[in-house]
Design a protein around this motif. Structure first.
Motif, PDB file in Angstrom:
ATOM      1  N   ALA A 183       0.969  -1.149   0.059  1.00  0.00           N
ATOM      2  CA  ALA A 183       0.111   0.013   0.062  1.00  0.00           C
ATOM      3  C   ALA A 183       1.016   1.343   0.138  1.00  0.00           C
ATOM      4  O   ALA A 183       0.646   2.146  -0.643  1.00  0.00           O
ATOM      5  CB  ALA A 183      -0.957   0.102   1.203  1.00  0.00           C
ATOM      6  N   PHE A 184       1.961   1.347   0.670  1.00  0.00           N
ATOM      7  CA  PHE A 184       2.734   2.284   0.784  1.00  0.00           C
ATOM      8  C   PHE A 184       3.547   2.762  -0.517  1.00  0.00           C
ATOM      9  O   PHE A 184       3.381   3.935  -0.988  1.00  0.00           O
ATOM     10  CB  PHE A 184       3.968   1.934   1.864  1.00  0.00           C
ATOM     11  CG  PHE A 184       4.911   3.053   1.964  1.00  0.00           C
ATOM     12  CD1 PHE A 184       4.633   4.176   2.748  1.00  0.00           C
ATOM     13  CD2 PHE A 184       6.141   3.374   1.337  1.00  0.00           C
ATOM     14  CE1 PHE A 184       5.502   5.273   3.116  1.00  0.00           C
ATOM     15  CE2 PHE A 184       7.087   4.483   1.512  1.00  0.00           C
ATOM     16  CZ  PHE A 184       6.725   5.216   2.485  1.00  0.00           C
ATOM     17  N   ILE A 185       3.989   1.593  -1.496  1.00  0.00           N
ATOM     18  CA  ILE A 185       4.298   1.774  -2.693  1.00  0.00           C
ATOM     19  C   ILE A 185       3.217   2.294  -3.626  1.00  0.00           C
ATOM     20  O   ILE A 185       3.417   3.377  -4.361  1.00  0.00           O
ATOM     21  CB  ILE A 185       5.001   0.610  -3.088  1.00  0.00           C
ATOM     22  CG1 ILE A 185       6.310   0.307  -2.202  1.00  0.00           C
ATOM     23  CG2 ILE A 185       5.341   0.699  -4.659  1.00  0.00           C
ATOM     24  CD1 ILE A 185       6.985  -1.108  -2.252  1.00  0.00           C
ATOM     25  N   THR A 186       2.308   1.489  -3.593  1.00  0.00           N
ATOM     26  CA  THR A 186       1.288   1.801  -4.486  1.00  0.00           C
ATOM     27  C   THR A 186       0.545   3.515  -4.366  1.00  0.00           C
ATOM     28  O   THR A 186       0.420   3.923  -5.545  1.00  0.00           O
ATOM     29  CB  THR A 186      -0.069   0.883  -4.373  1.00  0.00           C
ATOM     30  OG1 THR A 186       0.367  -0.333  -4.469  1.00  0.00           O
ATOM     31  CG2 THR A 186      -1.027   1.138  -5.199  1.00  0.00           C
ATOM     32  N   ARG A 187       0.583   3.707  -2.986  1.00  0.00           N
ATOM     33  CA  ARG A 187       0.155   5.076  -2.886  1.00  0.00           C
ATOM     34  C   ARG A 187       1.095   6.072  -3.321  1.00  0.00           C
ATOM     35  O   ARG A 187       0.827   7.427  -2.871  1.00  0.00           O
ATOM     36  CB  ARG A 187      -0.638   5.382  -1.548  1.00  0.00           C
ATOM     37  CG  ARG A 187      -1.780   4.549  -1.388  1.00  0.00           C
ATOM     38  CD  ARG A 187      -2.333   4.524   0.216  1.00  0.00           C
ATOM     39  NE  ARG A 187      -3.544   3.798   0.079  1.00  0.00           N
ATOM     40  CZ  ARG A 187      -3.600   2.769   1.185  1.00  0.00           C
ATOM     41  NH1 ARG A 187      -2.760   2.752   2.027  1.00  0.00           N
ATOM     42  NH2 ARG A 187      -4.664   2.087   1.304  1.00  0.00           N
TER      43      ARG A 187
ATOM     44  N   SER B 238      15.340   2.103   2.056  1.00  0.00           N
ATOM     45  CA  SER B 238      14.658   3.678   2.299  1.00  0.00           C
ATOM     46  C   SER B 238      13.087   3.480   2.385  1.00  0.00           C
ATOM     47  O   SER B 238      12.593   3.972   3.445  1.00  0.00           O
ATOM     48  CB  SER B 238      14.830   4.325   0.935  1.00  0.00           C
ATOM     49  OG  SER B 238      14.501   5.722   1.319  1.00  0.00           O
ATOM     50  N   ILE B 239      12.224   2.634   1.605  1.00  0.00           N
ATOM     51  CA  ILE B 239      10.812   2.366   1.986  1.00  0.00           C
ATOM     52  C   ILE B 239      10.652   2.056   3.477  1.00  0.00           C
ATOM     53  O   ILE B 239       9.940   2.477   4.278  1.00  0.00           O
ATOM     54  CB  ILE B 239      10.265   1.474   1.017  1.00  0.00           C
ATOM     55  CG1 ILE B 239      10.310   2.074  -0.056  1.00  0.00           C
ATOM     56  CG2 ILE B 239       8.839   1.053   1.462  1.00  0.00           C
ATOM     57  CD1 ILE B 239       9.830   1.257  -1.612  1.00  0.00           C
TER      58      ILE B 239
ATOM     59  N   THR C 123      13.282   8.614  -1.676  1.00  0.00           N
ATOM     60  CA  THR C 123      12.863   7.284  -1.935  1.00  0.00           C
ATOM     61  C   THR C 123      12.553   7.049  -3.389  1.00  0.00           C
ATOM     62  O   THR C 123      12.621   6.061  -3.969  1.00  0.00           O
ATOM     63  CB  THR C 123      11.923   6.783  -0.703  1.00  0.00           C
ATOM     64  OG1 THR C 123      12.437   6.884   0.339  1.00  0.00           O
ATOM     65  CG2 THR C 123      11.310   5.472  -1.192  1.00  0.00           C
ATOM     66  N   GLU C 124      11.558   8.230  -3.732  1.00  0.00           N
ATOM     67  CA  GLU C 124      10.988   7.970  -5.148  1.00  0.00           C
ATOM     68  C   GLU C 124      12.258   7.937  -6.112  1.00  0.00           C
ATOM     69  O   GLU C 124      12.153   7.126  -7.058  1.00  0.00           O
ATOM     70  CB  GLU C 124      10.101   9.230  -5.531  1.00  0.00           C
ATOM     71  CG  GLU C 124       9.759   9.147  -6.891  1.00  0.00           C
ATOM     72  CD  GLU C 124       8.663  10.260  -7.093  1.00  0.00           C
ATOM     73  OE1 GLU C 124       7.724  10.390  -8.277  1.00  0.00           O
ATOM     74  OE2 GLU C 124       8.630  11.054  -6.348  1.00  0.00           O
ATOM     75  N   ASP C 125      13.138   8.772  -5.848  1.00  0.00           N
ATOM     76  CA  ASP C 125      14.299   8.742  -6.702  1.00  0.00           C
ATOM     77  C   ASP C 125      14.977   7.312  -6.856  1.00  0.00           C
ATOM     78  O   ASP C 125      15.608   6.704  -7.878  1.00  0.00           O
ATOM     79  CB  ASP C 125      15.474   9.875  -6.504  1.00  0.00           C
ATOM     80  CG  ASP C 125      14.810  11.308  -6.792  1.00  0.00           C
ATOM     81  OD1 ASP C 125      13.857  11.259  -7.465  1.00  0.00           O
ATOM     82  OD2 ASP C 125      15.509  12.229  -6.290  1.00  0.00           O
TER      83      ASP C 125
ATOM     84  N   SER D 154       3.630   7.097  -1.061  1.00  0.00           N
ATOM     85  CA  SER D 154       3.592   7.838   0.154  1.00  0.00           C
ATOM     86  C   SER D 154       4.948   8.061   0.780  1.00  0.00           C
ATOM     87  O   SER D 154       5.382   8.274   1.774  1.00  0.00           O
ATOM     88  CB  SER D 154       3.042   6.993   1.299  1.00  0.00           C
ATOM     89  OG  SER D 154       1.512   6.765   0.793  1.00  0.00           O
ATOM     90  N   TRP D 155       5.804   8.067  -0.450  1.00  0.00           N
ATOM     91  CA  TRP D 155       7.245   8.284  -0.108  1.00  0.00           C
ATOM     92  C   TRP D 155       7.848   9.745  -0.259  1.00  0.00           C
ATOM     93  O   TRP D 155       7.444  10.512  -0.836  1.00  0.00           O
ATOM     94  CB  TRP D 155       8.084   7.419  -0.445  1.00  0.00           C
ATOM     95  CG  TRP D 155       8.040   7.230  -2.170  1.00  0.00           C
ATOM     96  CD1 TRP D 155       7.676   8.218  -3.053  1.00  0.00           C
ATOM     97  CD2 TRP D 155       7.731   5.961  -2.888  1.00  0.00           C
ATOM     98  NE1 TRP D 155       7.390   7.875  -4.120  1.00  0.00           N
ATOM     99  CE2 TRP D 155       7.402   6.394  -4.236  1.00  0.00           C
ATOM    100  CE3 TRP D 155       7.918   4.574  -2.706  1.00  0.00           C
ATOM    101  CZ2 TRP D 155       7.237   5.491  -5.455  1.00  0.00           C
ATOM    102  CZ3 TRP D 155       8.009   3.897  -3.646  1.00  0.00           C
ATOM    103  CH2 TRP D 155       7.831   4.162  -5.007  1.00  0.00           C
TER     104      TRP D 155
END
Length: 143
Positions: A96-100, A136-137, A107-109, A102-103
């Motif tokens: 859910a954290f990745i799908t949304r 990082s997540i 972390t996105e980079d 929420s980072w």
């Protein structure tokens, strides 16, 4: 008898006709082409094609239950939907954290870099490309 429809045969009847109509509609609007059918996600199919993969425990936390997560998003890489190294078992919370998304930007980079590294990596080394992004997540989720 005028105006009445002929009785439906027992072999399928109206439900078969409705399914045929739904299938035709799906093709007409582009949801059910041969390519779309081939790349439509089916966890059962993935599990059958990859019997040696450990998919019952999160590969990060060793917890259960798990969701199957595509490292490279299906919408961006439909041809890799069933690639054995594009799917990992992760906890529903991490999924859910990745799908949304929420980072933080950092972390996105890291995740974007991991995708690019995955594409260039040799078979058998692709999942490892995500180790920094997943670290990082996990750190962000503990904040």
């Amino acid at each position: 008898m005028a105006g009445r429809l002929p009785p439906q045969k027992k072999r399928g009847g109206i439900s078969q006709w409705l399914q045929a109509l739904a299938d035709k509609f799906a093709v007409d609007i582009g949801l059910n082409s041969d390519d779309a059918q081939e790349n439509r996600w089916n966890t059962w199919r993935y599990r059958q094609e990859n019997p040696g993969r450990e998919l019952t425990r999160c590969f990060l936390t060793n917890s259960i239950p798990t969701d199957l997560h595509h490292l490279l998003p299906r919408k961006d890489y439909p041809e890799l939907t069933y690639h054995p190294e594009n799917v990992v078992a992760i906890s529903p919370a991490i999924h859910a954290f990745i799908t949304r998304r929420s980072w933080y930007k950092e972390t996105e980079d890291l995740y974007i870099k991991a995708i690019n590294d995955w594409i260039k990596a040799k078979e058998g080394e692709k999942i490892e490309c995500f180790s920094s992004a997943f670290s990082s997540i996990q750190k962000e989720m503990m904040l």
